[in-house]
Design a protein around this motif. Sequence first.
Motif, PDB file in Angstrom:
ATOM      1  N   ASP A 110      43.641  36.001   1.757  1.00  0.00           N
ATOM      2  CA  ASP A 110      45.106  35.857   1.779  1.00  0.00           C
ATOM      3  C   ASP A 110      45.699  35.968   0.381  1.00  0.00           C
ATOM      4  N   ARG A 111      45.015  35.337  -0.575  1.00  0.00           N
ATOM      5  CA  ARG A 111      45.525  35.406  -1.953  1.00  0.00           C
ATOM      6  C   ARG A 111      45.422  36.833  -2.497  1.00  0.00           C
ATOM      7  N   ALA A 112      44.312  37.487  -2.186  1.00  0.00           N
ATOM      8  CA  ALA A 112      44.148  38.873  -2.654  1.00  0.00           C
ATOM      9  C   ALA A 112      45.205  39.769  -2.028  1.00  0.00           C
ATOM     10  N   ARG A 113      45.509  39.487  -0.759  1.00  0.00           N
ATOM     11  CA  ARG A 113      46.513  40.303  -0.072  1.00  0.00           C
ATOM     12  C   ARG A 113      47.893  40.131  -0.716  1.00  0.00           C
ATOM     13  N   ALA A 114      48.095  38.980  -1.309  1.00  0.00           N
ATOM     14  CA  ALA A 114      49.365  38.736  -2.001  1.00  0.00           C
ATOM     15  C   ALA A 114      49.352  39.308  -3.415  1.00  0.00           C
TER      16      ALA A 114
END
Lengths: 205, 167
Positions: free
Chosen positions: A22-26
């Motif tokens: 999720d953080r990488a996607r952000a």
Amino acid sequence: MTGMAPLAPGSPELGNERLLVDRARAGDRAAFEQLVRAHQARVRGQLRRLLRGDTAAADDLAQETFVQAWCRLGDFRGDSRWSTWLHRVALSRYLMHLRQQHHPVGTAGQPPMADDPPPDAAGSEPVAPGGGERDTMRRLDVAKAIDQLPPDQRLAVIHCYQLDLSHEEAAEVLGWPLGTLKSHIARAKPRLRESLADWKPEETP
Amino acid sequence: MTRDLHPAAAPQPDPQPDTHDWLEQMLRENLPPQPPTPGDADRFVRAVMQGLPERPQHAGRVPAGVGAPVAHPPLPTTGPGGLKPIDVRQRVQGLRDAERLRGRWAVGGLALGSGLALAVAGAQGTASSPWFSAAVTPGQSALLSWTLGCLLLAVVLAWQASWGDGA
């Protein structure tokens, strides 16, 4: 941690992986770096197996796999484990590589001959501790037997046994129905038993 | 690619792996190689991170709460059913731009036509103008007309090329 063992559903590691995704996607590059570090061994291993030990080409494709994964993180729906999705991206890169090389699916390189050096003899695959020459010979015979399978059976065996994926995960990576995967495994096993009959352990009474 | 039968038509084996099967055990022992050294993994990770584009292209689905588009409050309007101020400004600016463009095309076309006429006349050596009266020969007159026409053309082309810069 350089490799990543399969994560049990609901495990804290799996939750952590989702968080990192999720953080990488952000757009968090540090989170993506952690994911790359955790999964690089398995992805490189998958591509080395598929490319019959061509370490340089496998690492090139692995790098492209992670770049493509970064660019397409938005496509990951979270229905499966991220590692499964990543293996699928890697397989896609491998198939594209074959098309560019004009190889039929699953036939990159030539099948190893009896006198060929081991697939990872360039020093990338250390001999298992305490393995000795007999273990090395057995590993080579196993690799050769798998490489001599028809392409679809080879893909099925590599993903089910060599990558230690469940049948469901392997079917998802390969994009096949579960029954098709099981059929390929069932067809591959008698061939492998025949090829590796010399390595069958003695029956204990 | 060899296929004996359609795979789906074949009998399906037990999906559970047989841990007592010597073959399965042997296949599983032949797991993919791990990178031999931590340095190798570090080099690979560094190479991947250096090759990443600046931002991911989020073309696909995005789960709720992650990178979701932020809802902006509506812009104020001039009245019920009226245009928003930003739209009015854009429309007025657009009209001015169009008017300016038409004027430039008219002047540019006129200059282009004159330049072309002078250049053609100069090239044919038939230019006779009160500007080049008795002091110049017909050949010099043609050369001067041709030069003047080319100069005019160059100025017009340079002027048109500068439109894109907002000049």
